[in-house]
Design an enzyme around this catalytic site. Structure first.
Site: not given
Ligand SMILES: O=C[C@H](O)COP(=O)(O)O
Length: 258
Positions: A10-12, A102, A104, A174, A180, A220, A241-242
């Site tokens: 997920n690139w957000k 999600h 967020e 999650e 994050g 994470s 994510g990141g």
């Molecule tokens: O969609 C992905 C998640 O929110 C995890 O994000 P993260 O890997 O940056 O903690």
């Protein structure tokens, strides 16, 4: 019952459409160089909406076996809903998946379980597989109510879902406190919740349905933590994510069993 692992990135709100093409190209080449077996493990990316057409053209043009999807979907199919994206638009772009609920979206956009349930239905109307996200905040975890809370969120977000639809559902657990933050839940935490989710689906539908649903862990995840998470019996993949913004690192996560 063997469920195909799904490694999802997920690139957000990161990477424009030019950067998106560079990343997907590098990811595909890195995996190819490593003789990655796409028959055994599925890899999917979730770029921002404005990137999807470029990602589609690259993947289809170069016959890469990477899937892609949207980060959100409107509960409505068309009409006066400024800023929203219809499932029909995503389907036209051959998107295989869409994230729903999600944390967020739930936190910053106030999406309730009811809204998520409508979005899950919208995804199925357009033959897109929803990746439904659920998970508790730190206060709930510390109070020891994480399983009860997450299962309640799950029930609310799949309300009205038929057994036939449920079979293809992907659920991403999650824990919000691990997103994050660099704090990864332990592999045992991931397994505890994945098993609880599967038990709940058995109650709501049947063991047959529950055994087909893929449950991912997200929060994470790095290439160093992915192998132990992926070893868990009820965990079928990760939502990253990141670490999905770096082709080498994401490819290393996808090669969790190398
Ligand atoms: O969609 C992905 C998640 O929110 C995890 O994000 P993260 O890997 O940056 O903690």
């Amino acid at each position: 019952m063997s469920r195909k692992p799904l490694i999802a990135g997920n690139w957000k709100m990161n990477l424009n459409h030019i950067e998106a093409v560079t990343l997907v190209q590098k990811l595909a080449w890195t995996l190819d160089d490593a003789n990655f077996d796409f028959d055994k493990t599925e890899v999917a990316v979730f770029p921002p909406f404005t990137d999807i057409r470029s990602v589609q053209s690259l993947i289809e043009g170069d016959k890469f076996r990477i899937e892609y999807g949207g980060q959100d979907i409107s509960a409505h199919d068309s009409g006066a809903y400024t800023g929203e994206i219809s499932g029909s638009f995503l389907a036209k772009l051959n998107a295989a998946y869409v994230l729903v609920g999600h944390s967020e979206r739930r936190t910053y956009h106030g999406e309730t379980d009811e809204v998520c349930a409508a979005k899950v239905q919208a995804a199925y109307r357009h033959e897109i597989t929803p990746v439904l996200c659920v998970g508790e905040g730190l206060d709930i975890r510390e109070a020891g109510n994480h399983v009860t809370y997450t299962l309640e969120q799950l029930r609310g977000s799949i309300s009205g879902l038929t057994a036939e639809q449920a079979k293809s559902l992907v659920i991403a657990y999650e824990p919000v406190w691990a997103i994050g933050t660099g704090k990864v839940a332990t592999a045992e935490d991931a397994q505890e919740m994945a098993a609880a989710i599967r038990a709940e689906l058995t109650k709501l539908y049947s063991a047959d349905v529950a055994n087909q649903v893929r449950v991912l862990y997200g929060g994470s995840v790095k290439s160093s933590s992915a192998p132990s998470i992926m070893e868990q019996a009820d965990v079928d993949g990760v939502l990253v994510g990141g670490a999905s913004l770096q082709a080498d690192e994401f490819a290393a996560i996808a090669r969790f069993d190398a």
